[in-house]
Design a protein around this motif. Structure first.
Motif, PDB file in Angstrom:
ATOM      1  N   VAL A   1     -18.437 103.097   1.814  1.00  0.00           N
ATOM      2  CA  VAL A   1     -18.323 103.530   3.201  1.00  0.00           C
ATOM      3  C   VAL A   1     -17.179 104.535   3.271  1.00  0.00           C
ATOM      4  O   VAL A   1     -16.046 104.203   3.601  1.00  0.00           O
ATOM      5  CB  VAL A   1     -18.087 102.336   4.145  1.00  0.00           C
ATOM      6  CG1 VAL A   1     -18.096 102.791   5.606  1.00  0.00           C
ATOM      7  CG2 VAL A   1     -19.151 101.264   3.926  1.00  0.00           C
ATOM      8  N   ASN A   2     -17.461 105.767   2.920  1.00  0.00           N
ATOM      9  CA  ASN A   2     -16.434 106.809   2.800  1.00  0.00           C
ATOM     10  C   ASN A   2     -16.462 107.792   3.955  1.00  0.00           C
ATOM     11  O   ASN A   2     -15.999 108.915   3.857  1.00  0.00           O
ATOM     12  CB  ASN A   2     -16.613 107.571   1.483  1.00  0.00           C
ATOM     13  CG  ASN A   2     -17.931 108.328   1.414  1.00  0.00           C
ATOM     14  OD1 ASN A   2     -18.937 107.849   1.912  1.00  0.00           O
ATOM     15  ND2 ASN A   2     -17.921 109.493   0.793  1.00  0.00           N
ATOM     16  N   GLY A   3     -17.001 107.380   5.076  1.00  0.00           N
ATOM     17  CA  GLY A   3     -17.098 108.241   6.242  1.00  0.00           C
ATOM     18  C   GLY A   3     -18.310 107.850   7.047  1.00  0.00           C
ATOM     19  O   GLY A   3     -19.110 106.997   6.641  1.00  0.00           O
ATOM     20  N   GLY A   4     -18.452 108.464   8.191  1.00  0.00           N
ATOM     21  CA  GLY A   4     -19.562 108.074   9.034  1.00  0.00           C
ATOM     22  C   GLY A   4     -19.333 106.670   9.540  1.00  0.00           C
ATOM     23  O   GLY A   4     -18.216 106.290   9.875  1.00  0.00           O
ATOM     24  N   ALA A   5     -20.345 105.866   9.554  1.00  0.00           N
ATOM     25  CA  ALA A   5     -20.217 104.488  10.037  1.00  0.00           C
ATOM     26  C   ALA A   5     -21.055 103.560   9.185  1.00  0.00           C
ATOM     27  O   ALA A   5     -22.128 103.922   8.718  1.00  0.00           O
ATOM     28  CB  ALA A   5     -20.664 104.393  11.498  1.00  0.00           C
ATOM     29  N   ALA A   6     -20.512 102.355   8.995  1.00  0.00           N
ATOM     30  CA  ALA A   6     -21.271 101.329   8.275  1.00  0.00           C
ATOM     31  C   ALA A   6     -22.201 100.663   9.282  1.00  0.00           C
ATOM     32  O   ALA A   6     -22.017  99.511   9.679  1.00  0.00           O
ATOM     33  CB  ALA A   6     -20.327 100.313   7.647  1.00  0.00           C
ATOM     34  N   SER A   7     -23.191 101.398   9.730  1.00  0.00           N
ATOM     35  CA  SER A   7     -24.097 100.900  10.759  1.00  0.00           C
ATOM     36  C   SER A   7     -25.028  99.838  10.193  1.00  0.00           C
ATOM     37  O   SER A   7     -25.166  99.675   8.973  1.00  0.00           O
ATOM     38  CB  SER A   7     -24.926 102.051  11.329  1.00  0.00           C
ATOM     39  OG  SER A   7     -25.788 102.574  10.336  1.00  0.00           O
ATOM     40  N   ALA A   8     -25.657  99.129  11.097  1.00  0.00           N
ATOM     41  CA  ALA A   8     -26.608  98.104  10.671  1.00  0.00           C
ATOM     42  C   ALA A   8     -27.754  98.724   9.887  1.00  0.00           C
ATOM     43  O   ALA A   8     -28.256  98.135   8.928  1.00  0.00           O
ATOM     44  CB  ALA A   8     -27.133  97.355  11.894  1.00  0.00           C
TER      45      ALA A   8
ATOM     46  N   SER B   1     -10.212 101.857   2.178  1.00  0.00           N
ATOM     47  CA  SER B   1     -10.220 102.821   3.266  1.00  0.00           C
ATOM     48  C   SER B   1     -11.357 103.805   3.037  1.00  0.00           C
ATOM     49  O   SER B   1     -11.953 103.848   1.954  1.00  0.00           O
ATOM     50  CB  SER B   1      -8.877 103.563   3.316  1.00  0.00           C
ATOM     51  OG  SER B   1      -8.706 104.337   2.131  1.00  0.00           O
ATOM     52  N   ALA B   2     -11.624 104.623   4.061  1.00  0.00           N
ATOM     53  CA  ALA B   2     -12.667 105.634   3.894  1.00  0.00           C
ATOM     54  C   ALA B   2     -12.312 106.596   2.771  1.00  0.00           C
ATOM     55  O   ALA B   2     -13.186 107.026   2.006  1.00  0.00           O
ATOM     56  CB  ALA B   2     -12.868 106.396   5.208  1.00  0.00           C
TER      57      ALA B   2
END
Length: 207
Positions: free
Chosen positions: A169-176, A90-91
């Protein structure tokens, strides 16, 4: 498709006490049973490893070489990138999962300077600590390359490549863009700790 983690098998053996011979003979002094080996000390300020890093989930597919043109040489195949390994988290638990991955990497023989940790949300506590001494000292530690380096996605473009990158990936977004940045910084292995559905969607492998 994600693979099921495999637990390592630990084989232990100990020499038990020798059996006493038949009556009438003096039994030799039994050898002392060796006790268990002491556990390796944990890194300062971090919990010791609690679970193994899961096996590689996905490796980039090799790109087939292009066919040569009528009068030109063949185009060589694209160079394969680093292996990608996904640790579901989880985040809120992504940093803890990343820490466990780092500890297991070091226990397996990786040098601290081989590892770069990137966070997508709040900075890792170690990054906050190092930045408290100023950016000059912070990046000097990075350039020395003799310890695990912690940074966040906002400034990770300044970090150099290392054999292993752990992305939390602890917040925000795992964007490309974030995954692409982490991928370009990993020479051999990229470990992503986060929501599998979100990450697989970005990687294009499906949920």
């Amino acid at each position: 498709m994600p693979l099921i983690p495999e637990e390592p098998q630990i084989h232990e053996s100990a020499q038990g006490p020798r059996v006493t011979p038949a009556s009438g003979r003096t039994a030799p002094t039994p050898r002392p049973v060796p006790g268990p080996r002491p556990a390796a000390p944990s890194r300062p300020g971090r919990p010791g490893p609690q679970r193994p890093v899961p096996p590689v989930q996905r490796t980039p597919r090799d790109v087939a070489p292009a066919k040569p043109g009528p009068s030109g040489p063949a185009v060589p195949a694209a160079v394969a990138g680093p292996q990608i390994q996904l640790i579901p988290a989880s985040a809120e638990g992504a940093i803890d999962a990343a820490e466990e991955a780092v500890d297991l990497l070091l226990d397996s023989g990786r040098a601290p300077g081989d590892v770069l940790v990137i966070t997508t949300g709040a900075q890792h506590p170690w990054a906050e600590h190092e930045l408290s001494f100023g950016e000059t000292a912070y990046w000097a530690q990075h350039d020395a390359g003799d310890d695990v380096f912690y940074t966040d996605a906002a400034i990770a473009s300044r970090a150099g490549s290392r054999p292993v990158v752990v992305l939390a990936v602890n917040g925000g977004a795992a964007s490309a863009d974030v995954l692409s940045l982490a991928h370009t910084r990993a020479a051999a292995l990229l470990i992503v700790c986060g929501d599998p559905q979100q990450i697989n969607a970005v990687l294009g492998t499906g949920a």
